[in-house]
Design a protein around this motif. Structure first.
Motif, PDB file in Angstrom:
ATOM      1  N   ASP A 266       0.813  -1.216   0.000  1.00 54.15           N
ATOM      2  CA  ASP A 266       0.000   0.000   0.000  1.00 54.15           C
ATOM      3  C   ASP A 266       0.847   1.267   0.000  1.00 54.15           C
ATOM      4  OD1 ASP A 266      -2.952  -0.791   0.239  1.00 54.15           O
ATOM      5  OD2 ASP A 266      -1.987  -2.066   1.727  1.00 54.15           O
ATOM      6  N   ASN A 267       2.124   1.122  -0.267  1.00 51.54           N
ATOM      7  CA  ASN A 267       3.015   2.272  -0.439  1.00 51.54           C
ATOM      8  C   ASN A 267       2.985   3.210   0.771  1.00 51.54           C
ATOM      9  OD1 ASN A 267       3.586   1.312  -3.070  1.00 51.54           O
ATOM     10  ND2 ASN A 267       1.795   2.378  -3.868  1.00 51.54           N
ATOM     11  N   LEU A 268       3.209   2.615   1.945  1.00 51.44           N
ATOM     12  CA  LEU A 268       3.264   3.384   3.184  1.00 51.44           C
ATOM     13  C   LEU A 268       4.611   3.174   3.858  1.00 51.44           C
ATOM     14  CD1 LEU A 268      -0.218   2.723   4.847  1.00 51.44           C
ATOM     15  CD2 LEU A 268       0.561   4.857   3.823  1.00 51.44           C
ATOM     16  N   SER A 294       3.268   8.611   2.641  1.00 53.87           N
ATOM     17  CA  SER A 294       2.421   7.942   1.656  1.00 53.87           C
ATOM     18  C   SER A 294       2.939   8.324   0.272  1.00 53.87           C
ATOM     19  CB  SER A 294       0.966   8.377   1.823  1.00 53.87           C
ATOM     20  OG  SER A 294       0.155   7.789   0.828  1.00 53.87           O
ATOM     21  N   TYR A 295       3.175   7.325  -0.570  1.00 56.96           N
ATOM     22  CA  TYR A 295       3.803   7.606  -1.858  1.00 56.96           C
ATOM     23  C   TYR A 295       3.226   6.719  -2.953  1.00 56.96           C
ATOM     24  CZ  TYR A 295       6.361   3.242  -1.229  1.00 56.96           C
ATOM     25  OH  TYR A 295       6.672   1.906  -1.068  1.00 56.96           O
ATOM     26  N   SER A 302       5.319  12.997  -2.438  1.00 60.28           N
ATOM     27  CA  SER A 302       4.844  12.174  -1.337  1.00 60.28           C
ATOM     28  C   SER A 302       4.160  13.051  -0.300  1.00 60.28           C
ATOM     29  CB  SER A 302       6.014  11.419  -0.685  1.00 60.28           C
ATOM     30  OG  SER A 302       6.647  10.575  -1.615  1.00 60.28           O
ATOM     31  N   TYR A 343      -6.186   7.170   9.303  1.00 60.71           N
ATOM     32  CA  TYR A 343      -6.116   6.933   7.856  1.00 60.71           C
ATOM     33  C   TYR A 343      -6.345   5.453   7.583  1.00 60.71           C
ATOM     34  CZ  TYR A 343      -4.271   6.311   3.152  1.00 60.71           C
ATOM     35  OH  TYR A 343      -4.125   5.971   1.836  1.00 60.71           O
ATOM     36  N   THR A 345      -6.651   2.498   4.296  1.00 56.81           N
ATOM     37  CA  THR A 345      -6.537   2.203   2.861  1.00 56.81           C
ATOM     38  C   THR A 345      -7.851   1.707   2.282  1.00 56.81           C
ATOM     39  OG1 THR A 345      -5.785  -0.061   3.338  1.00 56.81           O
ATOM     40  CG2 THR A 345      -4.085   1.637   3.109  1.00 56.81           C
ATOM     41  N   SER A 348      -9.069   5.266   1.511  1.00 52.88           N
ATOM     42  CA  SER A 348      -8.032   6.280   1.251  1.00 52.88           C
ATOM     43  C   SER A 348      -8.438   7.653   1.799  1.00 52.88           C
ATOM     44  CB  SER A 348      -7.733   6.381  -0.245  1.00 52.88           C
ATOM     45  OG  SER A 348      -7.214   5.170  -0.735  1.00 52.88           O
ATOM     46  N   CYS A 350      -8.170  10.339   5.044  1.00 52.44           N
ATOM     47  CA  CYS A 350      -7.461  10.748   6.254  1.00 52.44           C
ATOM     48  C   CYS A 350      -8.409  11.616   7.080  1.00 52.44           C
ATOM     49  CB  CYS A 350      -6.194  11.517   5.900  1.00 52.44           C
ATOM     50  SG  CYS A 350      -5.245  12.038   7.347  1.00 52.44           S
ATOM     51  N   ASN A 377      -2.501   9.116  -4.264  1.00 55.41           N
ATOM     52  CA  ASN A 377      -1.656   9.947  -3.410  1.00 55.41           C
ATOM     53  C   ASN A 377      -1.838  11.441  -3.636  1.00 55.41           C
ATOM     54  OD1 ASN A 377       0.260   9.839  -1.255  1.00 55.41           O
ATOM     55  ND2 ASN A 377       1.824  10.590  -2.664  1.00 55.41           N
TER      56      ASN A 377
END
Length: 541
Positions: A266-268, A294-295, A302, A343, A345, A348, A350, A377
């Motif tokens: 999840d690119n965290l 987060s990216y 990011s 936050y 996923t 998505s 926050c 993102n």
């Protein structure tokens, strides 16, 4: 191996050898038994040819074989077939051939060699055993087996007195739970602790470790890994740190200093000064400059979020992050402050709580809580709930303002495109001269008093505001049951008419960069205003 680790390894070897190199005295080898004894002076001068139940004694060591050549003058012997060497009551060495020098006390064993010391057994085809230094070493592949592990390598040194073994080149340690591959390893056959002194990987059924320095207790499944070691599972989670303490039996990992947790699915990324990870519950927390990043792999921009403490949880492929106290967020197109965030996923989104405030360009949003919806993102929309308030800053005194129960800001490519207010909608709009008569440079510059033609104040149950590319209201749509008034430009500085209740310019505490988020901001005025502000009421005109 780098110079530091090479120096460390040399120190370990010397410390093991040095105390044993002093005081080696030359003593004679004694023949204690043989079934037959003969001589062949022409072919083997000064040689006793011994056959059948041969036994020698040298100091406290006994040597057995089926046949031998004994050179008494040179104090050496060659032993053949069923060779056995016994020293004390715990060290036994076996082989097919033994070349022994009584002056140097060096035994060279060849073919089917086996050294037994307590519960540890060494297997090789070529072993030199130095009785002075009490070390056996092989140089053409060997294997050590104890009650817990099996180790193989090209070269190796084993010290029976201290139970320490040093392995080099293609080192492999295996047991029922793991496989350790290394170039250099120090292992104790009594404690079952492997000391890592070179690039090493430890493989488990669900994770692996990379380390170049540290130790792993293979019996207790406990470890301490240094020099930015990596712990990674096969589901995309990893933990690194200057020091990583991994208690495999408890499924607990701790990182100390420069801790870096990554969820590559999840690119965290979550990093900080200390991190705690529970593999069993797939949860973690980080403190000391805790930061979530987060990216997107294809997106260089990011989002950075910091808090006093960040909590991470993964369940049913859904990842959640909670942040508590002194929350700050920064990206190129978005910044925010709050007491806490949540936050997930799953959507998505926050969620920001505790007098939250966000900024985008010259826009600021506040509310009892704020929801930031993201996609790839990037911010997709922002919802300010309960006393929602957003303003678009034209200049130092002119604010285009909107407030209501729920204020939703729609964003496209980092730019505010539309605002929708649901419930108790209020707005203040500074009407300007026709922008078609302005140059592009004039449109982008802050306005002066002469640029305004009026100040529109409206009230409605619902309101939709379309924002142009210069971040100014372009069109406002109100419900039929609405009211409004237009003031002349000279009322610009009359705050009773041009400012809605709840307006508080917080640009002075806006995070300026991904580094500025670590500077604590004074949010006392924002919190006080959030606690005391009236709900959805416009000041009397």
């Amino acid at each position: 191996m780098d110079k530091v680790r090479a120096k460390y390894l040399i120190t370990v070897i010397l410390s093991a050898l040095l105390p044993l190199t002093i005081g080696a005295e030359k003593t004679l080898i004694y023949l204690e038994h043989s079934n037959t004894l003969s001589f062949d002076q022409d072919r083997l001068p000064d040689c006793q040819i011994l056959i059948g139940d041969v036994r020698f004694r040298h100091d406290k060591a006994l040597m057995y074989c089926d046949s031998a050549y004994f050179y008494s003058k040179s104090n050496t012997l060659n032993a053949y077939s069923n060779v056995r060497m016994v020293q004390g009551d715990s060290l036994f060495v076996y082989g097919d051939v033994l070349y022994y020098d009584g002056n140097t006390k060096l035994a060279r064993l060849r073919n089917n060699v086996r050294l037994e010391n307590g519960q540890a057994t060494l297997y090789t085809d070529s072993l030199n055993y130095d009785r002075v230094r009490d070390v056996g070493y092989y140089f053409d592949h060997g294997r050590i087996v104890d009650s817990t592990n099996e180790l193989t390598s090209v070269n190796g040194h084993y010290y029976p007195r201290t139970d320490n073994a040093i392995f080099q080149k293609k080192v492999v340690l295996t047991n029922k739970d793991l496989e350790l591959n290394s170039d250099t390893l120090i292992y104790n056959t009594k404690t079952h602790i492997a000391r890592i002194v070179g690039p090493s990987r430890i493989y488990f059924d669900d994770a692996w470790i990379y380390s170049e320095s540290g130790w792993y207790d293979t019996e207790k499944e406990d470890s301490e890994l240094l020099d930015y070691s990596i712990l990674r599972d096969y589901e995309g989670h990893s933990l690194t740190g200057d020091t990583v303490r991994y208690r495999r039996a408890e499924r607990i990992a701790e990182g100390f200093t420069n801790v870096f947790m990554k969820d590559s699915v999840d690119n965290l990324i979550i990093k900080g000064g200390y991190g705690y990870y529970n593999e069993g519950t797939d949860s973690a927390y980080v403190i000391k400059r805790a930061t979530m990043i987060s990216y997107e792999p294809e997106n260089p921009d990011s989002t950075y979020v910091t808090a006093d403490t960040l909590f991470y949880k993964s369940a049913d492929s859904i990842k959640t992050v909670k942040g508590y106290y002194n929350v700050q967020a920064w990206s190129i197109d978005f910044q925010g402050l709050a007491d806490s965030i949540f936050y997930s996923t799953k959507d998505s989104v926050c969620r920001m709580f505790g007098a939250p405030v966000t900024w985008q360009g010259r826009n600021q949003a506040t509310g009892d809580s704020i929801l930031v919806f993201t996609k790839d993102n990037e911010v997709d929309r922002i919802e300010a709930l309960g006393s929602g308030f957003i303003f678009m800053k034209n200049d130092t005194t002119a604010y285009n303002q909107v407030s209501g129960k729920k204020v939703t800001c729609y964003v496209d490519s980092g730019r505010l495109k539309k605002i929708f207010v649901d419930g108790n909608a209020l707005s203040v709009y500074f009407a300007e001269e026709d922008e078609e008569d302005m140059t592009e440079e004039e449109r982008s510059e802050p306005r002066s008093d002469e640029d305004y033609v009026g100040i529109n104040v409206s009230e409605s149950s619902e309101m939709t505001i379309y924002v142009n590319k210069d971040n100014r209201p372009e069109r406002i749509i109100l419900t039929p049951a609405s009211s409004g008034v237009m003031y002349t430009p000279d009322k610009k500085k009359d705050t009773t008419k041009t400012k809605l209740s709840g307006l508080l310019d917080c640009f002075n505490i806006r995070p300026l960069s991904k580094y500025d988020i670590y500077n604590i901001k004074d949010r006392s005025s924002l919190k006080e205003a959030a606690e005391n502000k009236p709900r959805h009421k416009r000041k009397k005109r």
